[in-house]
Motif scaffolding. Structure first.
Motif, PDB file in Angstrom:
ATOM      1  N   GLU A  37      21.336 -28.719 -38.768  1.00 44.00           N
ATOM      2  CA  GLU A  37      20.309 -29.600 -39.316  1.00 44.00           C
ATOM      3  C   GLU A  37      20.827 -31.027 -39.464  1.00 44.00           C
ATOM      4  O   GLU A  37      20.111 -31.982 -39.167  1.00 44.00           O
ATOM      5  CB  GLU A  37      19.821 -29.069 -40.661  1.00 44.00           C
ATOM      6  N   LEU A  38      22.077 -31.179 -39.901  1.00 45.72           N
ATOM      7  CA  LEU A  38      22.658 -32.512 -40.053  1.00 45.72           C
ATOM      8  C   LEU A  38      22.807 -33.222 -38.704  1.00 45.72           C
ATOM      9  O   LEU A  38      22.620 -34.430 -38.607  1.00 45.72           O
ATOM     10  CB  LEU A  38      24.028 -32.427 -40.736  1.00 45.72           C
ATOM     11  N   ASP A  39      23.166 -32.452 -37.667  1.00 50.55           N
ATOM     12  CA  ASP A  39      23.397 -33.024 -36.340  1.00 50.55           C
ATOM     13  C   ASP A  39      22.141 -33.037 -35.478  1.00 50.55           C
ATOM     14  O   ASP A  39      22.185 -33.501 -34.341  1.00 50.55           O
ATOM     15  CB  ASP A  39      24.497 -32.249 -35.613  1.00 50.55           C
ATOM     16  N   ASN A  40      21.049 -32.490 -36.005  1.00 53.80           N
ATOM     17  CA  ASN A  40      19.792 -32.427 -35.276  1.00 53.80           C
ATOM     18  C   ASN A  40      19.983 -31.721 -33.927  1.00 53.80           C
ATOM     19  O   ASN A  40      19.615 -32.243 -32.877  1.00 53.80           O
ATOM     20  CB  ASN A  40      19.194 -33.829 -35.087  1.00 53.80           C
ATOM     21  N   CYS A  41      20.590 -30.537 -33.989  1.00 55.32           N
ATOM     22  CA  CYS A  41      20.797 -29.732 -32.796  1.00 55.32           C
ATOM     23  C   CYS A  41      20.573 -28.263 -33.169  1.00 55.32           C
ATOM     24  O   CYS A  41      20.263 -27.949 -34.307  1.00 55.32           O
ATOM     25  CB  CYS A  41      22.202 -29.937 -32.230  1.00 55.32           C
ATOM     26  N   SER A  42      20.741 -27.378 -32.201  1.00 56.09           N
ATOM     27  CA  SER A  42      20.533 -25.962 -32.475  1.00 56.09           C
ATOM     28  C   SER A  42      21.796 -25.327 -33.052  1.00 56.09           C
ATOM     29  O   SER A  42      22.896 -25.857 -32.896  1.00 56.09           O
ATOM     30  CB  SER A  42      20.140 -25.225 -31.188  1.00 56.09           C
ATOM     31  N   GLU A  43      21.607 -24.184 -33.681  1.00 58.84           N
ATOM     32  CA  GLU A  43      22.744 -23.435 -34.204  1.00 58.84           C
ATOM     33  C   GLU A  43      23.642 -22.975 -33.058  1.00 58.84           C
ATOM     34  O   GLU A  43      24.852 -22.883 -33.211  1.00 58.84           O
ATOM     35  CB  GLU A  43      22.262 -22.232 -35.017  1.00 58.84           C
ATOM     36  N   LYS A  44      23.035 -22.702 -31.917  1.00 59.38           N
ATOM     37  CA  LYS A  44      23.804 -22.275 -30.746  1.00 59.38           C
ATOM     38  C   LYS A  44      24.766 -23.373 -30.293  1.00 59.38           C
ATOM     39  O   LYS A  44      25.904 -23.098 -29.912  1.00 59.38           O
ATOM     40  CB  LYS A  44      22.856 -21.890 -29.618  1.00 59.38           C
ATOM     41  N   THR A  45      24.332 -24.614 -30.372  1.00 57.01           N
ATOM     42  CA  THR A  45      25.192 -25.740 -30.011  1.00 57.01           C
ATOM     43  C   THR A  45      26.383 -25.825 -30.954  1.00 57.01           C
ATOM     44  O   THR A  45      27.517 -26.059 -30.524  1.00 57.01           O
ATOM     45  CB  THR A  45      24.394 -27.055 -30.036  1.00 57.01           C
ATOM     46  N   VAL A  46      26.141 -25.607 -32.238  1.00 64.10           N
ATOM     47  CA  VAL A  46      27.226 -25.631 -33.227  1.00 64.10           C
ATOM     48  C   VAL A  46      28.200 -24.496 -32.944  1.00 64.10           C
ATOM     49  O   VAL A  46      29.415 -24.686 -32.956  1.00 64.10           O
ATOM     50  CB  VAL A  46      26.669 -25.533 -34.665  1.00 64.10           C
ATOM     51  N   ARG A  47      27.683 -23.316 -32.647  1.00 67.07           N
ATOM     52  CA  ARG A  47      28.550 -22.177 -32.344  1.00 67.07           C
ATOM     53  C   ARG A  47      29.374 -22.411 -31.080  1.00 67.07           C
ATOM     54  O   ARG A  47      30.520 -21.979 -30.988  1.00 67.07           O
ATOM     55  CB  ARG A  47      27.729 -20.897 -32.231  1.00 67.07           C
ATOM     56  N   LEU A  76      30.919 -25.905 -49.127  1.00 63.86           N
ATOM     57  CA  LEU A  76      31.110 -25.680 -47.706  1.00 63.86           C
ATOM     58  C   LEU A  76      29.751 -25.598 -47.019  1.00 63.86           C
ATOM     59  O   LEU A  76      28.756 -25.210 -47.625  1.00 63.86           O
ATOM     60  CB  LEU A  76      31.897 -24.390 -47.483  1.00 63.86           C
ATOM     61  N   LEU A  77      29.719 -25.963 -45.758  1.00 61.12           N
ATOM     62  CA  LEU A  77      28.476 -25.969 -44.979  1.00 61.12           C
ATOM     63  C   LEU A  77      28.375 -24.710 -44.135  1.00 61.12           C
ATOM     64  O   LEU A  77      29.379 -24.158 -43.702  1.00 61.12           O
ATOM     65  CB  LEU A  77      28.457 -27.188 -44.056  1.00 61.12           C
ATOM     66  N   THR A  78      27.164 -24.283 -43.882  1.00 59.19           N
ATOM     67  CA  THR A  78      26.927 -23.167 -42.978  1.00 59.19           C
ATOM     68  C   THR A  78      26.652 -23.731 -41.583  1.00 59.19           C
ATOM     69  O   THR A  78      26.469 -24.938 -41.404  1.00 59.19           O
ATOM     70  CB  THR A  78      25.714 -22.339 -43.427  1.00 59.19           C
ATOM     71  N   VAL A  79      26.588 -22.840 -40.600  1.00 59.52           N
ATOM     72  CA  VAL A  79      26.266 -23.259 -39.232  1.00 59.52           C
ATOM     73  C   VAL A  79      24.879 -23.900 -39.221  1.00 59.52           C
ATOM     74  O   VAL A  79      24.657 -24.932 -38.571  1.00 59.52           O
ATOM     75  CB  VAL A  79      26.332 -22.050 -38.266  1.00 59.52           C
TER      76      VAL A  79
END
Length: 66
Positions: A20-30, A12-15
């Protein structure tokens, strides 16, 4: 009593991993998680830890129009 078999073939992947895979911030993923665009699995005590199935991440990526 035999233990249940679990599917541990796919990690499983973390935030942070998704960011990192999407080249964006963790905030964007959240934000994507909060908007219901990215399905997550909550684990740990009280369900505080967030993990993302690689298949759910792939579906999220396919749904995005760049």
């Amino acid at each position: 009593m035999t233990p249940k078999k679990t599917d541990q073939s796919r990690p499983l992947l973390t935030v942070k991993d998704v960011a990192e895979l999407d080249n964006c911030s963790e905030k964007t993923v959240r934000r994507a998680i909060a908007a219901g665009l990215l399905d997550v699995i909550r684990v740990g005590p009280g369900g505080r830890l967030i993990r993302i199935d690689p298949a759910a991440h792939a579906a999220y990526r396919r749904a995005q129009i760049w």
